[in-house]
Design a protein around this motif. Structure first.
Motif, mmCIF file in Angstrom:
data_model
loop_
_atom_site.group_PDB
_atom_site.id
_atom_site.type_symbol
_atom_site.label_atom_id
_atom_site.label_comp_id
_atom_site.label_asym_id
_atom_site.label_seq_id
_atom_site.Cartn_x
_atom_site.Cartn_y
_atom_site.Cartn_z
ATOM 1 N N LYS A 187 -3.950 -9.618 8.313
ATOM 2 C CA LYS A 187 -3.422 -8.415 7.680
ATOM 3 C C LYS A 187 -4.562 -7.439 7.356
ATOM 4 N N LYS A 190 -5.628 -5.692 10.480
ATOM 5 C CA LYS A 190 -4.677 -4.642 10.852
ATOM 6 C C LYS A 190 -4.965 -3.394 10.009
ATOM 7 N N GLU A 200 -5.669 8.917 5.783
ATOM 8 C CA GLU A 200 -4.582 9.447 4.962
ATOM 9 C C GLU A 200 -3.282 8.702 5.256
ATOM 10 N N LEU A 201 -3.019 8.532 6.546
ATOM 11 C CA LEU A 201 -1.805 7.838 6.961
ATOM 12 C C LEU A 201 -1.819 6.391 6.460
ATOM 13 N N SER A 203 -3.217 5.267 3.798
ATOM 14 C CA SER A 203 -2.943 5.189 2.361
ATOM 15 C C SER A 203 -1.441 5.319 2.113
ATOM 16 N N LEU A 204 -0.748 6.043 2.994
ATOM 17 C CA LEU A 204 0.714 6.154 2.853
ATOM 18 C C LEU A 204 1.414 4.831 3.144
ATOM 19 N N MET A 205 0.727 3.915 3.837
ATOM 20 C CA MET A 205 1.305 2.592 4.097
ATOM 21 C C MET A 205 1.096 1.676 2.896
ATOM 22 N N GLY A 206 0.365 2.157 1.903
ATOM 23 C CA GLY A 206 0.070 1.313 0.755
ATOM 24 C C GLY A 206 -1.253 0.576 0.881
ATOM 25 N N ILE A 207 -2.081 0.993 1.845
ATOM 26 C CA ILE A 207 -3.377 0.338 2.029
ATOM 27 C C ILE A 207 -4.382 0.951 1.059
ATOM 28 N N LYS B 44 2.972 16.207 0.029
ATOM 29 C CA LYS B 44 1.709 15.485 -0.142
ATOM 30 C C LYS B 44 1.384 15.269 -1.611
ATOM 31 N N THR B 47 3.517 12.300 -2.744
ATOM 32 C CA THR B 47 3.023 10.998 -2.269
ATOM 33 C C THR B 47 1.632 10.676 -2.786
ATOM 34 N N ILE B 49 -1.270 12.152 -1.972
ATOM 35 C CA ILE B 49 -2.409 12.461 -1.104
ATOM 36 C C ILE B 49 -3.237 13.575 -1.725
ATOM 37 N N LYS B 68 -2.829 7.222 -7.049
ATOM 38 C CA LYS B 68 -3.256 7.129 -5.655
ATOM 39 C C LYS B 68 -2.052 6.808 -4.773
ATOM 40 N N PRO B 69 -2.086 7.252 -3.505
ATOM 41 C CA PRO B 69 -0.935 7.040 -2.622
ATOM 42 C C PRO B 69 -0.510 5.578 -2.542
ATOM 43 N N GLU B 70 -1.474 4.649 -2.499
ATOM 44 C CA GLU B 70 -1.089 3.242 -2.337
ATOM 45 C C GLU B 70 -0.333 2.707 -3.561
ATOM 46 N N VAL B 73 3.377 4.262 -3.239
ATOM 47 C CA VAL B 73 4.180 3.515 -2.264
ATOM 48 C C VAL B 73 4.853 2.327 -2.956
ATOM 49 N N LYS B 74 4.122 1.684 -3.864
ATOM 50 C CA LYS B 74 4.665 0.501 -4.549
ATOM 51 C C LYS B 74 5.828 0.864 -5.470
ATOM 52 N N MET B 79 6.944 7.833 3.159
ATOM 53 C CA MET B 79 6.989 9.139 3.818
ATOM 54 C C MET B 79 6.922 8.995 5.330
ATOM 55 N N ARG B 85 3.119 10.856 13.022
ATOM 56 C CA ARG B 85 1.838 10.148 13.093
ATOM 57 C C ARG B 85 2.015 8.639 13.103
ATOM 58 N N VAL B 86 2.126 8.049 14.274
ATOM 59 C CA VAL B 86 2.107 6.587 14.382
ATOM 60 C C VAL B 86 0.670 6.167 14.689
ATOM 61 N N LEU B 98 2.599 -2.692 9.244
ATOM 62 C CA LEU B 98 1.790 -1.870 8.327
ATOM 63 C C LEU B 98 2.684 -1.143 7.326
ATOM 64 N N TYR B 101 3.069 -3.119 4.350
ATOM 65 C CA TYR B 101 1.784 -3.619 3.839
ATOM 66 C C TYR B 101 1.842 -3.902 2.345
ATOM 67 N N ALA B 102 2.521 -3.029 1.599
ATOM 68 C CA ALA B 102 2.521 -3.161 0.150
ATOM 69 C C ALA B 102 3.499 -4.233 -0.336
ATOM 70 N N ARG B 146 9.017 2.613 10.225
ATOM 71 C CA ARG B 146 7.844 2.172 9.468
ATOM 72 C C ARG B 146 8.003 2.541 7.998
#
Lengths: 315, 234
Positions: A187, A190, A200-201, A203-207, B44, B47, B49, B68-70, B73-74, B79, B85-86, B98, B101-102, B146
């Protein structure tokens, strides 16, 4: 595992070439080949990994390698620890050094222009070399690295191999394998690949971007330390400036293979090593270090993205 | 209680005010407006950013602005970013993983994975392919899938129609509608295409120069001539 496969194939080819050169020669060459090359490669991996995630050339990498060698030396000389403990403690220490460098020098510059990061990286490298060459610390002199075991040569009809070369060989391959697993199967790996593409993207995944970058420096530092101890065992003379040349060579290896690409670093390291062996054998070993810069020029002129690089310019 | 409450939000970039004194609360909302109106800046800021200059954002009664964005998300806000943007060099499966991820719960992750594949069967067919090899519409499905993998309570969609053919856009939006209806996920849809936005939301805001200039139910806004004026800047 394509990289490993290619590596093995290349190895057998080189072995064949070495045999042709002549038996006497091949002994010296084989030693040369095995030791310089393999550590160069390990380092190149660290470079490329940190670059891949952070887009930063960490010039201090060679110096972390040097610190690893010195820590290994002290552990062996003063505490006579067994080898696995030496490796472990050296790796943990250099992992912390890598983490510390990132926290102190690079993290405050997150989002700063790339050139500031580059200048900082050179600064960190010079600082480590000059600070640690104080007489109270590592001193600027060459210091003997006490080998913890005797050299044993195993004679085969085609070539001779020593136990040191075997150890380096096995450790290099296991590290490669571990790195591969880490980056492609976990993980964290990844997340590292995601951060490398788009912070930026990610961080939007929660990383947690900061942690992933720190983690990369920790792993990179640990492998640099491992390389340093191996270097000390192979060449028992160490010095505070010993990281410079391997550092530059690893960097060139990473550029040659395509910077930021893991298997590129492996192949780049191999090519650099093989070229050095050939130059030493057919011309003179004095040209050896010059050659790698010629390689760098050629790569930058003809294929600046490196062998495996796609050269995508991101705006 | 409304899921998301935004009040007095302000953000500027070097003296240029991008979002000025924005307040709203959301169930199923669309925000429309011309280029540079501040739509993406607004998303932004929600979220995390970018950090707001002033104002508060509350999600389910908890203040989330400046996190923070992470962390955000929790809280259950995910978003679908502008331009699909993949991660092109990662496989479809890895992209979806991914998204989760959280989430540190493998059972929930597996459920979400099944849910996404049943919503977008096309992704299941391409599960091992690199995301960069998908068509534009499939990449948009992947980006939405995603975002769903994060088990959101609020989904932010930034211009999902951008660069897609009308047929694909229609397909994507009918899927978005069904997600909203069946899964009960709140949404903020940001669009330049006012026609699509008003068709697929309950409430529509018109944003212009960082300010909300018009508000109404989407049905009213659809035929409101002021909307066109806002776009033309008259």
């Amino acid at each position: 595992m394509a990289a490993n496969f290619a590596l093995k194939e290349l190895k057998t080819k080189t072995a064949a070439v070495l045999y042709d050169v002549g038996n006497d020669y091949s002994k010296g060459l084989a030693e040369f080949f095995k030791s310089t090359l393999e550590k160069g490669k390990g380092n190149a991996l660290g470079y490329t990994m940190v670059y891949g995630v952070l887009r930063l050339i960490n010039f201090a990498y060679g110096d972390i390698f040097m610190i690893g060698a010195f820590i290994g030396r002290y552990l062996i000389s003063y505490f006579s620890l067994p080898m696995h403990a030496v490796f472990l403690i050296a790796m943990i220490s250099t992992a912390l050094v890598g983490y510390g460098i990132e926290k102190i020098a690079y993290k405050p510059l997150r989002g700063a222009p790339k050139i500031s990061l580059l200048i900082t990286a050179v600064g960190v490298s010079l600082f480590l070399e000059c600070f640690l060459s104080l007489n109270a610390l590592f001193t600027p002199n060459y210091i003997a690295f006490k080998r913890p075991f005797e050299i044993i040569s195993y004679d085969f009809s085609l070539f001779t191999i020593t136990n040191i070369q075997l150890i380096i060989f096995v450790i290099t391959f296991s590290s490669l394998f571990l790195l591969y697993i880490l980056i492609y199967k976990t993980k964290h790996g990844k997340a590292m690949r995601a951060v490398s593409y788009d912070r930026e993207l990610s961080s939007l995944m929660g990383i947690n971007i900061d942690w992933i970058i720190s983690f990369t420096f920790i792993v990179g530092g640990a492998f640099a330390g491992l390389g340093g101890v191996l270097y000390g065992i192979a060449y028992p003379q160490i010095n505070v400036f010993m990281g410079i040349m391997p550092g530059i060579k690893s960097f060139i290896a990473a550029v040659l293979g395509g910077i930021g690409i893991i298997h590129g670093a492996v192949i780049g390291g191999l090519l650099i090593g093989i070229s050095e062996v050939f130059v030493s054998a057919f011309l003179s070993s004095t040209f050896r270090d010059g050659l790698i810069f010629i390689i760098l020029f050629i790569v930058l002129l003809l294929k600046p993205g490196g062998i495996f690089g796609k050269w995508i310019e991101k705006v | 209680m409304k899921a998301l409450e935004v009040s007095g939000l302000k953000k500027s970039f070097g003296g240029v005010v991008a979002v000025d004194n924005i307040s709203f609360s959301v169930e199923h909302l669309s925000i429309i407006g011309p280029n540079g109106a501040g739509k993406t800046t607004l998303l932004k800021t929600i979220t995390g950013i970018i950090k707001p200059l002033k104002g508060t954002i509350e999600f389910e009664g908890v203040s989330i602005e400046g996190l923070k964005p992470e962390r955000i998300v929790k809280h259950g806000i995910t978003m679908v970013p502008e331009g699909r943007r993949v991660f092109p060099h990662l496989s479809v499966k890895e992209n979806l993983e991914l998204g989760a991820y959280a989430i540190n719960n493998s059972r929930l992750e597996a459920e979400l994975f099944d849910l996404v594949l049943s919503t977008f069967p096309r992704l299941g067919e391409r599960i091992k392919q690199l995301a960069g090899t998908l068509s534009g519409g499939e990449q948009q499905m992947l980006a939405i899938g995603r975002a769903l993998m994060g088990n959101p309570k609020l989904l932010l969609l930034d211009e999902p129609s951008m660069g897609l053919s009308p047929i694909v856009t229609k397909e994507i939006f009918s899927l978005i509608d069904s997600i909203n209806r069946e899964k009960g996920i709140s949404m903020i849809l940001v669009e330049q295409n006012a026609h699509i936005a008003t068709e697929h939301s309950h409430i529509t805001f018109v944003l212009e120069n960082g300010r909300i200039v018009l508000t109404g139910t989407s049905a009213e806004m659809k035929n409101n001539p002021r909307v066109i004026e806002a776009y033309l800047g008259v």
